[in-house]
Design an enzyme around this catalytic site. Structure first.
Site, short mmCIF file in Angstrom:
data_model
loop_
_atom_site.label_atom_id
_atom_site.label_comp_id
_atom_site.label_asym_id
_atom_site.label_seq_id
_atom_site.Cartn_x
_atom_site.Cartn_y
_atom_site.Cartn_z
CE LYS A 52 -3.56 -2.13 2.87
NZ LYS A 52 -4.25 -2.06 4.16
N GLY A 53 2.08 1.12 0.48
CA GLY A 53 2.91 2.28 0.73
C GLY A 53 3.24 3.16 -0.45
CD GLU A 108 8.19 -0.78 -2.04
OE1 GLU A 108 7.16 -0.12 -1.81
OE2 GLU A 108 8.26 -2.00 -1.85
CG ASP A 112 13.54 -2.43 4.77
OD1 ASP A 112 13.30 -3.43 4.08
OD2 ASP A 112 12.78 -2.07 5.68
CE LYS A 140 14.95 2.12 6.71
NZ LYS A 140 14.05 1.62 7.78
CG PHE A 161 9.69 2.33 11.96
CD1 PHE A 161 9.69 1.05 11.47
CD2 PHE A 161 8.50 3.04 12.03
CE1 PHE A 161 8.50 0.45 11.05
CE2 PHE A 161 7.32 2.45 11.61
CZ PHE A 161 7.32 1.15 11.12
CG ASP A 168 2.06 1.06 7.46
OD1 ASP A 168 1.48 0.25 8.20
OD2 ASP A 168 2.94 0.72 6.64
NE ARG A 174 -0.72 2.20 4.59
CZ ARG A 174 0.32 1.42 4.34
NH1 ARG A 174 1.36 1.91 3.72
NH2 ARG A 174 0.33 0.16 4.73
#
Length: 186
Positions: A52-53, A108, A112, A140, A161, A168, A174
Site C-alpha cells: 500500500k505504501g 516503491e 530496506d 535504506k 523507522f 505506515d 500513511r
C-alpha cells in the site's frame, strides 16, 4: 507541526521527529521524474506500484511524467504486523497485464532489506519484458541483505523507522504529507 492533529490522533507526537517536509518530498519526486522522462523518451512504460505504501509516491510521480504510462499494482507482504521483515515474501495481489516486451518500472516508497523487491524483480523479469527497473523514493541501503538493481533512488536514508507519505506504523500515519522518523521504535 502543521499536521499535528493527524499525528496526535494516531500516535504520541513526542516520539517523532520530522525527517522530510512535503516540499522536499515534492522536489525529490520531480528530480526522479525528470530522470525517468529523459531515459524513457519516446517509449511507453508500465508502472507497477507496490501497495500500500507506494500509492502516494506513485500518484505524485505520474503527475510529473511526460512519457506515456500504464499503471498496475501488486501487493506483497514480508512484514505482517511487525516492524521488521519476516524474510518470507507473500504475493497478495498480482498484476493483470501481460508484460512481455514492455518497459516495466517498479515503484516503491522505501527499500530496506531488498527481499520483497528482489522477489518481485525476479518474478517480473521471468515474464519477458523489454526492461525492468526500480524507482524508490527512499533507499535504506544499510539494511540491504540481498542485491537488487535500484536505478532511481530519491534519497538514501539511515536505519530509522519512518512514517508518513505512504509509510505506515500498524496501518496508521500513511496520510501525513511529511515524513517523520520514530525516535523510540519499541
Amino acid at each position: 507541526m502543521k499536521y499535528g492533529n493527524s499525528l496526535k490522533s494516531s500516535l504520541d507526537e513526542r516520539n517523532f521527529t520530522q525527517y522530510l517536509r512535503a516540499h522536499e518530498i515534492d522536489a525529490t519526486v520531480r528530480e526522479l521524474a525528470d530522470r525517468i522522462n529523459k531515459d524513457y523518451e519516446g517509449k511507453q512504460i508500465l508502472l507497477i506500484g507496490v501497495l500500500k505504501g507506494a500509492i502516494l509516491f506513485m500518484a505524485d510521480l505520474i503527475r510529473h511524467l511526460k512519457v506515456e504510462t500504464d499503471v498496475e499494482f501488486v501487493r506483497l507482504s514480508s512484514y505482517g504486523k511487525e516492524r521488521t521483515s519476516s524474510g518470507t515474501v507473500t504475493l497478495l495481489k498480482d498484476i493483470q497485464s501481460d508484460i512481455k516486451g514492455k518497459h516495466i518500472l517498479i515503484v516503491e516508497e522505501i527499500i530496506d532489506s531488498g527481499r520483497t523487491l528482489r522477489f518481485l524483480f525476479d518474478r517480473l523479469t521471468a515474464s519477458g519484458p523489454a526492461s525492468v527497473e526500480i524507482v524508490t523514493l527512499l533507499d535504506k541501503t544499510s539494511k540491504r541483505v540481498v542485491e537488487i538493481p535500484v536505478k532511481y533512488a530519491g534519497r538514501k536514508v539511515e536505519d530509522q523507522f519512518l512514517v508518513g507519505y505512504g509509510l505506515d506504523l500498524e496501518e496508521r500515519c500513511r496520510n501525513l504529507p511529511d515524513i517523520y522518523y520514530l525516535k523510540y521504535p519499541n
